[in-house]
Design a protein around this motif. Structure first.
Motif, short mmCIF file in Angstrom:
data_model
loop_
_atom_site.label_atom_id
_atom_site.label_comp_id
_atom_site.label_asym_id
_atom_site.label_seq_id
_atom_site.Cartn_x
_atom_site.Cartn_y
_atom_site.Cartn_z
N LEU A 60 40.62 25.37 42.81
CA LEU A 60 40.94 26.79 42.70
C LEU A 60 42.06 27.21 43.65
O LEU A 60 42.60 28.31 43.52
CB LEU A 60 39.70 27.64 43.00
CG LEU A 60 38.50 27.45 42.06
CD1 LEU A 60 37.34 28.31 42.53
CD2 LEU A 60 38.87 27.79 40.63
N THR A 61 42.39 26.35 44.61
CA THR A 61 43.34 26.75 45.65
C THR A 61 44.72 27.05 45.10
O THR A 61 45.39 27.98 45.56
CB THR A 61 43.44 25.67 46.74
OG1 THR A 61 43.77 24.40 46.13
CG2 THR A 61 42.12 25.52 47.48
N ASN A 62 45.18 26.27 44.13
CA ASN A 62 46.52 26.51 43.57
C ASN A 62 46.57 27.86 42.86
O ASN A 62 47.53 28.63 43.01
CB ASN A 62 46.90 25.39 42.62
CG ASN A 62 48.33 25.54 42.11
OD1 ASN A 62 49.28 25.54 42.88
ND2 ASN A 62 48.47 25.67 40.79
N TRP A 63 45.54 28.16 42.06
CA TRP A 63 45.49 29.43 41.35
C TRP A 63 45.37 30.60 42.34
O TRP A 63 46.04 31.63 42.19
CB TRP A 63 44.31 29.44 40.39
CG TRP A 63 44.17 30.69 39.58
CD1 TRP A 63 44.89 31.05 38.49
CD2 TRP A 63 43.25 31.77 39.82
NE1 TRP A 63 44.48 32.28 38.00
CE2 TRP A 63 43.47 32.75 38.81
CE3 TRP A 63 42.25 32.00 40.76
CZ2 TRP A 63 42.74 33.92 38.74
CZ3 TRP A 63 41.52 33.18 40.69
CH2 TRP A 63 41.76 34.12 39.70
N LEU A 64 44.55 30.43 43.36
CA LEU A 64 44.35 31.49 44.34
C LEU A 64 45.60 31.74 45.18
O LEU A 64 45.92 32.90 45.49
CB LEU A 64 43.18 31.14 45.26
CG LEU A 64 41.78 31.31 44.66
CD1 LEU A 64 40.73 30.73 45.59
CD2 LEU A 64 41.49 32.77 44.37
N LYS A 65 46.32 30.68 45.52
CA LYS A 65 47.53 30.90 46.35
C LYS A 65 48.59 31.66 45.57
O LYS A 65 49.39 32.39 46.14
CB LYS A 65 48.05 29.58 46.91
CG LYS A 65 48.61 28.58 45.92
CD LYS A 65 50.10 28.71 45.72
CE LYS A 65 50.63 27.58 44.84
NZ LYS A 65 52.06 27.73 44.51
N ASN A 66 48.61 31.49 44.24
CA ASN A 66 49.53 32.28 43.43
C ASN A 66 49.10 33.74 43.33
O ASN A 66 49.95 34.64 43.27
CB ASN A 66 49.64 31.69 42.02
CG ASN A 66 50.42 30.39 41.99
OD1 ASN A 66 51.38 30.22 42.73
ND2 ASN A 66 50.00 29.46 41.16
N ARG A 67 47.79 33.96 43.32
CA ARG A 67 47.27 35.32 43.18
C ARG A 67 47.33 36.11 44.49
O ARG A 67 47.72 37.29 44.49
CB ARG A 67 45.82 35.27 42.69
CG ARG A 67 45.61 34.63 41.34
CD ARG A 67 45.99 35.54 40.19
NE ARG A 67 45.15 36.73 40.14
CZ ARG A 67 45.13 37.58 39.12
NH1 ARG A 67 45.90 37.35 38.06
NH2 ARG A 67 44.37 38.65 39.12
N ILE A 68 46.92 35.49 45.59
CA ILE A 68 46.81 36.22 46.84
C ILE A 68 47.74 35.70 47.94
O ILE A 68 47.86 36.32 48.99
CB ILE A 68 45.35 36.21 47.36
CG1 ILE A 68 44.91 34.79 47.74
CG2 ILE A 68 44.41 36.80 46.32
CD1 ILE A 68 43.52 34.72 48.34
N GLY A 69 48.38 34.56 47.72
CA GLY A 69 49.31 34.03 48.70
C GLY A 69 48.65 33.11 49.71
O GLY A 69 47.44 33.19 49.96
N TYR A 70 49.46 32.22 50.31
CA TYR A 70 48.95 31.27 51.30
C TYR A 70 48.32 31.97 52.51
O TYR A 70 47.30 31.53 53.03
CB TYR A 70 50.08 30.36 51.80
CG TYR A 70 50.43 29.24 50.87
CD1 TYR A 70 49.46 28.44 50.29
CD2 TYR A 70 51.77 28.96 50.57
CE1 TYR A 70 49.79 27.40 49.45
CE2 TYR A 70 52.12 27.92 49.72
CZ TYR A 70 51.12 27.14 49.16
OH TYR A 70 51.46 26.12 48.32
N TYR A 71 48.95 33.04 52.95
CA TYR A 71 48.48 33.72 54.16
C TYR A 71 47.05 34.22 54.00
O TYR A 71 46.16 33.91 54.81
CB TYR A 71 49.42 34.89 54.49
CG TYR A 71 49.01 35.70 55.71
CD1 TYR A 71 49.31 35.24 56.99
CD2 TYR A 71 48.35 36.92 55.56
CE1 TYR A 71 48.95 35.98 58.11
CE2 TYR A 71 47.99 37.66 56.67
CZ TYR A 71 48.28 37.19 57.94
OH TYR A 71 47.91 37.91 59.04
N ASN A 72 46.82 34.99 52.94
CA ASN A 72 45.47 35.53 52.71
C ASN A 72 44.46 34.43 52.40
O ASN A 72 43.31 34.50 52.82
CB ASN A 72 45.51 36.54 51.55
CG ASN A 72 46.31 37.79 51.90
OD1 ASN A 72 46.29 38.25 53.04
ND2 ASN A 72 47.03 38.32 50.93
N LEU A 73 44.91 33.42 51.67
CA LEU A 73 43.99 32.34 51.31
C LEU A 73 43.54 31.56 52.53
O LEU A 73 42.36 31.26 52.68
CB LEU A 73 44.67 31.40 50.31
CG LEU A 73 43.85 30.18 49.86
CD1 LEU A 73 42.53 30.60 49.23
CD2 LEU A 73 44.67 29.33 48.87
#
Length: 392
Positions: A60-73
């Protein structure tokens, strides 16, 4: 340069915290089992629950980093992991501990891949090997010193202390992330569709595979039963691979078109089996068969950790110069030699034989990790850095 060093230290702290937890629990399991009056099949879910949740969250990390960005993730992952550690330490029964471990793994599953992605984007290609070498100290030192630290903490402060130790590390990591990872906020956020079908196929595959492998050691399970479980899990793996051919798949499997990527992945898989599998059984070998105490076992494991601490930066510099194949081959050979030495250990083995085997193991791991990881990332990451502000 100062900014890059601060970023590297921040990522190392988060990775070390997550990696440490992967092995620190093992030595404490007999104590936890006795306190909760649990069976072997019950207590193993303290590890299995974490592993399954960990594996299910990583895609899920790739999808989440696109949605919320590396910083928030990254910050959210550290907060979840730290909170999960607190819940684990407060557990009053086995069921609550297993549930807390599953929650903890949600954060742990994202910390390592996210930190490695940030590291790759934050350092130019010619410095990436050295950066991975230093970052990998936290990633590998965690499992290396975990059994030692877990035994010491459990012996002197009882088993909840193995989870309490994550709390101050997590808080420091969060503060440093706020201070030094702010440049990641500039990352553009996207809204890709979520591959629900692919995730379901992947989740069923992982869960069935893990359950089937667990059943192999259960004397009450017939061979055909776990055989059927393995077969069904492979069927869902095929479904997952087929589903990845559509647009916006859960995991981009086209990276496996690169022969270099495939070879590096296989080596990393074998290395991980040697690292995690070997370090899981070593304390039982040293304490159960050879009669060493928890403290003595911890000291005997230290040469492995110290060798990795000393040599990982050097191996990273070799990777920066493009020296990949020869160090990797030497590392594989050294690890094989150390495993052969472990196979011949018995109650009469001299202490220096054990120390030598540990040192050779650490030497091999040091030469193998950075060059192979750098080669894998360079084979996949062809585009220029996305967040170049830190390099200015």
């Amino acid at each position: 340069m100062k900014n890059r060093i601060a970023v590297l230290i921040t990522l190392m702290l988060g990775t070390a915290m997550a990696a440490l937890d992967s092995s620190i629990v093992n030595v404490s399991l007999p104590v936890i089992q006795k306190q909760f009056g649990a069976s072997i099949n019950g207590i193993e879910w303290v590890i299995l629950g974490y592993m399954i949740s960990f594996c299910l969250f990583i895609p899920l990390t790739n999808w989440l980093k696109n949605r919320i960005g590396y910083y928030n993730l990254f910050i959210a992952s550290v907060i979840i992991f730290t909170t999960g550690s607190l819940l684990c330490s407060l557990s009053g029964n086995l069921s609550f501990l297993i549930a807390a471990r599953i929650f903890q793994a949600i954060g742990g599953g994202a910390i390592t891949p996210t930190s490695l992605a940030i590291l790759t984007d934050s350092f130019p290609k010619e410095q990436r090997g050295s950066a991975i070498g230093w970052w990998g100290i936290g990633n590998v030192m965690g499992p290396a010193i975990g059994p030692t630290l877990g035994g010491v903490l459990t012996y002197y402060f009882e088993w909840p202390s193995i989870f309490y130790i994550n709390i101050p590390i997590g808080i420091i990591t969060i503060v440093m992330s706020i201070l030094f990872l702010g440049f990641l906020k500039k990352q553009p956020k996207l809204k890709p569709s979520f591959d629900l079908g692919g995730y379901v196929y992947f989740g069923i595959f992982i869960i069935l595979l893990q359950l089937s492998l667990t059943m192999i050691s259960d004397p009450n399970i017939q061979p055909w039963q776990y055989g059927v479980g393995l077969a069904v899990s492979l069927v869902f793996l095929v479904f997952f691979i087929r589903s990845s051919k559509k647009d916006n798949p859960l995991i981009d499997l086209t990276v496996f078109k690169s022969a270099t990527f495939i070879n590096c992945s296989i080596i990393i898989l074998i290395r991980s089996l040697a690292l995690y599998g070997g370090l899981f059984f070593l304390p039982f070998l040293l304490q159960g068969l050879m009669g060493y105490s928890e403290i003595e076992t911890g000291l005997l494991l230290l040469p492995n950790a110290l060798m990795m601490l000393l040599l990982r930066p050097y191996a990273g510099k070799l990777a920066d110069r493009g020296v990949i194949r020869n160090p990797s081959v030497v590392g594989i050979v050294m690890i094989a030699i150390s495993m052969a030495e472990f196979a011949f250990m018995n109650s009469e083995s001299h202490i220096w034989f054990i120390i030598l085997a540990m040192a050779i193991r650490g030497f091999g791991m040091s030469l193998l990790v950075s060059p192979v990881s750098t080669s894998l990332l360079n084979a996949y990451k062809c585009r220029p850095n996305s967040y170049s502000d830190i390099n200015k």
